[in-house]
Write a protein that holds these residues in place. Structure first.
Motif, PDB file in Angstrom:
ATOM      1  N   ASN A 179      10.332   7.517  10.494  1.00 39.67           N
ATOM      2  CA  ASN A 179      11.458   7.316  11.424  1.00 39.67           C
ATOM      3  C   ASN A 179      12.432   6.258  10.930  1.00 39.67           C
ATOM      4  OD1 ASN A 179      10.223   9.177  13.236  1.00 39.67           O
ATOM      5  ND2 ASN A 179       8.918   7.535  14.015  1.00 39.67           N
ATOM      6  N   SER A 180      12.617   6.214   9.633  1.00 43.82           N
ATOM      7  CA  SER A 180      13.583   5.278   9.034  1.00 43.82           C
ATOM      8  C   SER A 180      14.253   5.964   7.852  1.00 43.82           C
ATOM      9  CB  SER A 180      12.872   4.001   8.559  1.00 43.82           C
ATOM     10  OG  SER A 180      13.736   3.209   7.760  1.00 43.82           O
ATOM     11  N   GLY A 181      15.495   5.613   7.606  1.00 43.63           N
ATOM     12  CA  GLY A 181      16.213   6.169   6.458  1.00 43.63           C
ATOM     13  C   GLY A 181      16.061   5.339   5.209  1.00 43.63           C
ATOM     14  N   ASN A 182      15.332   4.211   5.309  1.00 40.75           N
ATOM     15  CA  ASN A 182      15.205   3.300   4.172  1.00 40.75           C
ATOM     16  C   ASN A 182      13.823   3.371   3.516  1.00 40.75           C
ATOM     17  OD1 ASN A 182      17.803   2.338   4.593  1.00 40.75           O
ATOM     18  ND2 ASN A 182      17.115   0.657   5.907  1.00 40.75           N
ATOM     19  N   LYS A 183      13.751   2.916   2.291  1.00 38.45           N
ATOM     20  CA  LYS A 183      12.492   2.732   1.582  1.00 38.45           C
ATOM     21  C   LYS A 183      12.434   1.296   1.078  1.00 38.45           C
ATOM     22  CE  LYS A 183      14.313   4.327  -2.884  1.00 38.45           C
ATOM     23  NZ  LYS A 183      14.199   5.334  -3.970  1.00 38.45           N
ATOM     24  N   ILE A 184      11.224   0.787   0.909  1.00 31.89           N
ATOM     25  CA  ILE A 184      11.007  -0.570   0.391  1.00 31.89           C
ATOM     26  C   ILE A 184      10.265  -0.436  -0.926  1.00 31.89           C
ATOM     27  CG2 ILE A 184       9.900  -2.808   0.789  1.00 31.89           C
ATOM     28  CD1 ILE A 184      10.613  -0.561   3.747  1.00 31.89           C
ATOM     29  N   VAL A 185      10.809  -1.057  -1.965  1.00 34.54           N
ATOM     30  CA  VAL A 185      10.217  -0.982  -3.302  1.00 34.54           C
ATOM     31  C   VAL A 185       9.888  -2.398  -3.769  1.00 34.54           C
ATOM     32  CG1 VAL A 185      10.538  -0.211  -5.690  1.00 34.54           C
ATOM     33  CG2 VAL A 185      11.583   1.082  -3.812  1.00 34.54           C
ATOM     34  N   MET A 186       8.654  -2.611  -4.262  1.00 37.28           N
ATOM     35  CA  MET A 186       8.258  -3.916  -4.779  1.00 37.28           C
ATOM     36  C   MET A 186       7.452  -3.738  -6.050  1.00 37.28           C
ATOM     37  SD  MET A 186       7.240  -6.430  -1.626  1.00 37.28           S
ATOM     38  CE  MET A 186       7.327  -7.838  -2.729  1.00 37.28           C
ATOM     39  N   ASP A 187       7.618  -4.688  -6.973  1.00 34.55           N
ATOM     40  CA  ASP A 187       6.888  -4.687  -8.235  1.00 34.55           C
ATOM     41  C   ASP A 187       5.941  -5.884  -8.283  1.00 34.55           C
ATOM     42  OD1 ASP A 187       8.068  -2.403  -9.704  1.00 34.55           O
ATOM     43  OD2 ASP A 187       9.924  -3.544  -9.480  1.00 34.55           O
ATOM     44  N   PHE A 188       4.710  -5.631  -8.739  1.00 30.33           N
ATOM     45  CA  PHE A 188       3.687  -6.672  -8.838  1.00 30.33           C
ATOM     46  C   PHE A 188       3.152  -6.697 -10.272  1.00 30.33           C
ATOM     47  CE2 PHE A 188       3.829  -5.172  -4.528  1.00 30.33           C
ATOM     48  CZ  PHE A 188       3.736  -6.314  -3.744  1.00 30.33           C
ATOM     49  N   ASP A 189       3.243  -7.848 -10.897  1.00 30.99           N
ATOM     50  CA  ASP A 189       2.646  -8.053 -12.218  1.00 30.99           C
ATOM     51  C   ASP A 189       1.443  -8.967 -12.013  1.00 30.99           C
ATOM     52  OD1 ASP A 189       1.870  -8.719 -14.763  1.00 30.99           O
ATOM     53  OD2 ASP A 189       3.872  -9.245 -15.475  1.00 30.99           O
ATOM     54  N   TRP A 190       0.256  -8.368 -11.952  1.00 25.03           N
ATOM     55  CA  TRP A 190      -0.950  -9.129 -11.631  1.00 25.03           C
ATOM     56  C   TRP A 190      -1.324 -10.127 -12.713  1.00 25.03           C
ATOM     57  CZ3 TRP A 190      -1.583  -8.535  -6.727  1.00 25.03           C
ATOM     58  CH2 TRP A 190      -1.308  -7.325  -6.118  1.00 25.03           C
ATOM     59  N   GLU A 191      -0.834  -9.914 -13.926  1.00 22.00           N
ATOM     60  CA  GLU A 191      -1.156 -10.837 -15.025  1.00 22.00           C
ATOM     61  C   GLU A 191      -0.517 -12.207 -14.818  1.00 22.00           C
ATOM     62  OE1 GLU A 191      -3.368  -9.870 -17.709  1.00 22.00           O
ATOM     63  OE2 GLU A 191      -3.635  -8.520 -15.990  1.00 22.00           O
ATOM     64  N   ARG A 192       0.557 -12.274 -14.071  1.00 23.69           N
ATOM     65  CA  ARG A 192       1.225 -13.556 -13.822  1.00 23.69           C
ATOM     66  C   ARG A 192       0.323 -14.539 -13.091  1.00 23.69           C
ATOM     67  NH1 ARG A 192       6.292 -12.802 -10.543  1.00 23.69           N
ATOM     68  NH2 ARG A 192       6.543 -15.006 -11.006  1.00 23.69           N
ATOM     69  N   TYR A 193      -0.608 -14.008 -12.281  1.00 23.48           N
ATOM     70  CA  TYR A 193      -1.509 -14.871 -11.523  1.00 23.48           C
ATOM     71  C   TYR A 193      -2.529 -15.571 -12.412  1.00 23.48           C
ATOM     72  CZ  TYR A 193       0.183 -12.947  -7.099  1.00 23.48           C
ATOM     73  OH  TYR A 193       0.969 -12.598  -6.021  1.00 23.48           O
ATOM     74  N   LYS A 194      -2.660 -15.094 -13.638  1.00 24.51           N
ATOM     75  CA  LYS A 194      -3.709 -15.617 -14.508  1.00 24.51           C
ATOM     76  C   LYS A 194      -3.197 -16.678 -15.479  1.00 24.51           C
ATOM     77  CE  LYS A 194      -5.716 -11.135 -13.829  1.00 24.51           C
ATOM     78  NZ  LYS A 194      -5.943  -9.783 -14.376  1.00 24.51           N
ATOM     79  N   GLU A 195      -1.937 -17.029 -15.362  1.00 26.40           N
ATOM     80  CA  GLU A 195      -1.376 -18.086 -16.203  1.00 26.40           C
ATOM     81  C   GLU A 195      -1.890 -19.448 -15.746  1.00 26.40           C
ATOM     82  OE1 GLU A 195       2.840 -17.634 -15.939  1.00 26.40           O
ATOM     83  OE2 GLU A 195       2.816 -15.566 -16.665  1.00 26.40           O
ATOM     84  N   ARG A 196      -1.910 -20.389 -16.649  1.00 24.91           N
ATOM     85  CA  ARG A 196      -2.430 -21.725 -16.339  1.00 24.91           C
ATOM     86  C   ARG A 196      -1.568 -22.422 -15.292  1.00 24.91           C
ATOM     87  NH1 ARG A 196      -6.009 -24.382 -19.398  1.00 24.91           N
ATOM     88  NH2 ARG A 196      -4.930 -26.357 -19.042  1.00 24.91           N
ATOM     89  N   ASN A 197      -2.252 -23.165 -14.401  1.00 22.75           N
ATOM     90  CA  ASN A 197      -1.590 -24.017 -13.405  1.00 22.75           C
ATOM     91  C   ASN A 197      -0.705 -23.239 -12.423  1.00 22.75           C
ATOM     92  OD1 ASN A 197      -2.736 -26.345 -14.661  1.00 22.75           O
ATOM     93  ND2 ASN A 197      -1.101 -26.287 -16.189  1.00 22.75           N
ATOM     94  N   ILE A 198      -1.033 -21.970 -12.219  1.00 29.46           N
ATOM     95  CA  ILE A 198      -0.282 -21.152 -11.269  1.00 29.46           C
ATOM     96  C   ILE A 198      -1.057 -21.095  -9.949  1.00 29.46           C
ATOM     97  CG2 ILE A 198       0.388 -18.760 -10.753  1.00 29.46           C
ATOM     98  CD1 ILE A 198       2.337 -20.039 -12.591  1.00 29.46           C
ATOM     99  N   THR A 199      -0.346 -21.259  -8.843  1.00 29.08           N
ATOM    100  CA  THR A 199      -0.954 -21.069  -7.529  1.00 29.08           C
ATOM    101  C   THR A 199      -0.281 -19.876  -6.840  1.00 29.08           C
ATOM    102  OG1 THR A 199       0.585 -22.657  -6.542  1.00 29.08           O
ATOM    103  CG2 THR A 199      -1.574 -23.504  -7.250  1.00 29.08           C
TER     104      THR A 199
END
Length: 199
Positions: free
Chosen positions: A124-144
């Motif tokens: 019941n909406s004319g819009n779509k939501i698109v998101m990109d996730f790069d899970w490798e970014r979470y594994k960098e040092r000192n990242i929260t």
């Protein structure tokens, strides 16, 4: 007292592996989690498409025809780890008793692949939501967790009546042999009721 202060607990980015790769026992279980989420969104059909997965680096696409999520629902459900949404709302919009309960289903994507594109087509909406996730970014040092943001946008649907969720899982981490896929099909079959037993 020398100093009075308040501090917050932060979650290291690498915790994404504990909720994904290390807590979800297998690739098959990860697919199950995504299908359970589709069912809880009142999907009547879920497609799981495997491309170039005989070696690592292929793509798995999961497509359902459920309710999809609005931008608000993405913000308040998908983007909140451990959400209590399904504990509070124990019945879906279509009247189904929900199966998911831990609020960590999206980390199945991390278990399966290095990157995910989510396309939500809310009903019941004319819009779509698109998101990109790069899970490798979470594994960098000192990242929260709170230091990482993900690119996304809202756009018009190609077909206004379309609804559901599309997950493109890119750069798949494991090999999927034909035997492994057939095993998944057999296990999924045990979750599908024959027509005469549906009510």
């Amino acid at each position: 007292m020398i100093e009075k202060f308040k501090s917050k607990i932060k979650v290291a980015g690498r915790a994404v592996e504990y909720w994904g790769s290390k807590s979800i026992s297998s690739d098959t279980s990860a697919i199950f989690e995504l299908i359970k989420n589709a069912r809880d969104a009142d999907a009547t059909k879920v497609e799981v498409i495997f491309e170039n997965v005989s070696n690592e680096g292929g793509t798995i696409t999961v497509i359902d025809n459920g309710n999809g999520m609005t931008k608000t629902e993405v913000d308040e459900k998908w983007l909140i780890a451990g959400t209590d949404s399904k504990l509070v709302n124990t019945v879906s919009k279509g009247g189904r008793r929900v199966w998911g309960e831990m609020g960590i289903g999206r980390f199945s994507c991390e278990r399966l692949a290095k990157r995910t594109q989510m396309r939500s087509l809310p009903k019941n909406s004319g819009n779509k939501i698109v998101m990109d996730f790069d899970w490798e970014r979470y594994k960098e040092r000192n990242i929260t967790f709170d230091s990482i943001s993900h690119d996304g946008y809202v756009d018009a649907k190609e077909k206004e009546s379309a609804h559901g969720l599309i997950l493109n899982l890119d750069d798949v981490k494991s090999k999927w042999s034909m035997q492994k896929i057939q095993k998944l099909k057999r296990e999924l079959g045990s979750y599908i009721l024959p027509k005469e037993l549906k009510g």
